[in-house]
Enzyme design. Structure first.
Site, PDB file in Angstrom:
ATOM      1  N   ARG A  68       0.827  -1.199   0.000  1.00 34.37           N
ATOM      2  CA  ARG A  68       0.000   0.000   0.000  1.00 34.37           C
ATOM      3  C   ARG A  68       0.866   1.255   0.000  1.00 34.37           C
ATOM      4  NH1 ARG A  68      -2.206   3.089   4.561  1.00 34.37           N
ATOM      5  NH2 ARG A  68      -3.925   4.345   3.791  1.00 34.37           N
ATOM      6  N   HIS A 114       0.728   4.275  -2.675  1.00 32.98           N
ATOM      7  CA  HIS A 114       0.499   5.669  -2.310  1.00 32.98           C
ATOM      8  C   HIS A 114       1.650   6.562  -2.729  1.00 32.98           C
ATOM      9  CE1 HIS A 114      -3.104   5.648   0.567  1.00 32.98           C
ATOM     10  NE2 HIS A 114      -3.173   4.576  -0.204  1.00 32.98           N
ATOM     11  N   ASN A 134      -3.711   9.681   3.815  1.00 31.60           N
ATOM     12  CA  ASN A 134      -2.554   9.085   4.493  1.00 31.60           C
ATOM     13  C   ASN A 134      -2.492   9.357   5.985  1.00 31.60           C
ATOM     14  OD1 ASN A 134      -1.546   8.186   1.993  1.00 31.60           O
ATOM     15  ND2 ASN A 134      -0.387  10.063   1.661  1.00 31.60           N
ATOM     16  N   HIS A 179      -6.018  -6.089  -2.320  1.00 33.18           N
ATOM     17  CA  HIS A 179      -6.926  -6.225  -1.179  1.00 33.18           C
ATOM     18  C   HIS A 179      -7.241  -7.684  -0.888  1.00 33.18           C
ATOM     19  CE1 HIS A 179      -8.628  -1.845  -1.205  1.00 33.18           C
ATOM     20  NE2 HIS A 179      -7.381  -1.933  -0.773  1.00 33.18           N
TER      21      HIS A 179
END
Length: 355
Positions: free
Chosen positions: A65, A69, A97, A196
């Site tokens: 992740r 990001h 975040n 996910h």
């Protein structure tokens, strides 16, 4: 993978289809980039990640992740790792975040180990990319030869972090637009959503689906009723902001079950279920294909991770090789960087964006 509390979702991100970051045209990335200058870099990264994951299995998903990001904000340049300074507004406090990023301290541990072996050679951007690939392997997913040679940015961009990172309540049109900004197509969207397959999210990001979907006072009709009741037990309305598994079947393993869950209305986030429950969507056959053949999913995930990892990279004389991942080099020499890890380790996993 990070949005913010649903009480302020009216302020959530608008995808701005400007400033597209295409794959760097002059990138000279190569899996053997450190063959002569730091030949053990992969094994060093693997050792740190493996040791951390033994104590905290969730960290594998958190590192992937963190890479996502990073890449969705001015490219894969480790800008997400930069802390606030007098001249830098950190992306870590952007709405997707804030109080949600995990793994910053792990990246610093890796950087310390790499610097001991090969000082001033390996970028933080490459470390983060390698950590993501190794996290996939340790999570039971595919491996791939990571193209290397990225350099680290001298800036961060909180505004772009607020604009570019997809939110967990995005519909399919919004998801496609967010990925198109990065030069990623519909197959990339579905494949990367497969991240996910493991990890956790906070209850705050599904309460609307469970109790008051789109202001109807009813649950999201695309949720399986049995799964709905299970989620309500974990996430009572007005209760604590607990963590819930993305995948109720194999929560710590990368596999095709994520896509099988979508087929039976057990996608955790709205943005997950949109891939299968949007009528007539071109994502449906992709979900079906990935669900029926794990190797097909793994091949697509590998290809999309490499493609994402090439977004807007800095190479050659651009950027720098940071001495410490949280600060540009000029700032690093002015600080006692030994105190940085303690400031970062308080970050909590769970607040997620759609990936």
């Amino acid at each position: 993978m990070g949005c913010f509390h649903l009480t302020v979702t009216s302020l959530c991100f608008v995808v701005v289809v400007v400033g597209v970051l295409p794959l760097s045209l002059d990138a000279q990335l190569d899996p053997s980039f450190y063959r002569d200058t730091c030949p053990k870099v992969h094994s060093i990264v693997r050792e740190v990640v493996r040791n951390v994951s033994k104590k905290d299995p969730r960290m594998l998903a958190s590192l992937i992740r963190l890479h996502f990001h990073d890449c969705f904000v001015q490219g894969c340049d480790a800008s997400v790792l930069l802390n606030n300074t007098a001249t830098i507004e950190s992306e870590q406090q952007a709405l997707p975040n804030n109080n949600s990023l995990r793994g910053l301290d792990v990246v610093n541990d890796i950087k310390t180990a790499v610097e001991q072996a090969c000082p001033g050679v390996v970028s933080c951007a490459d470390i983060l990319t390698l950590a993501s690939e190794i996290s996939s392997i340790l999570g039971g997913g595919p491996d791939w030869k990571v193209p290397l040679g990225r350099r680290d940015s001298l800036t961060a961009n909180r505004t772009l972090a607020n604009q570019n990172l997809p939110a967990p309540f995005f519909n399919l049109t919004q998801l496609k637009a967010a990925f198109a900004v990065q030069g990623l197509d519909t197959t990339d969207l579905v494949a990367l959503s497969g991240a996910h397959t493991f990890g956790r999210a906070h209850c705050s990001f599904i309460l609307g689906r469970l109790y008051n979907f789109s202001g109807t006072g009813k649950p999201d009709p695309t949720l399986d009723t049995t799964y709905l009741q299970q989620l309500r037990q974990i996430c009572p309305n007005g209760g604590p902001n607990n963590l819930v598994n993305f995948d109720p079947v194999t929560p710590d393993k990368i596999d095709r079950v994520y896509f099988s869950n979508l087929q039976v209305k057990k996608g955790l986030l709205q943005s997950d279920q949109e891939l299968f429950s949007t009528p007539g969507a071109d994502t449906i056959p992709i979900v079906n294909r990935f669900s029926s053949d794990q190797n097909v999913f793994f091949d697509a995930f590998e290809a999309s991770m490499i493609k994402m990892g090439n977004i807007g990279v800095l190479t050659g004389n651009k950027g720098e090789i940071r001495k410490h991942c949280n600060f540009v080099n000029k700032k690093s020499v002015e600080l006692d960087i030994a105190t940085v890890a303690s400031e970062e380790s308080s970050s909590e996993e769970g607040m997620v964006s759609s990936i």
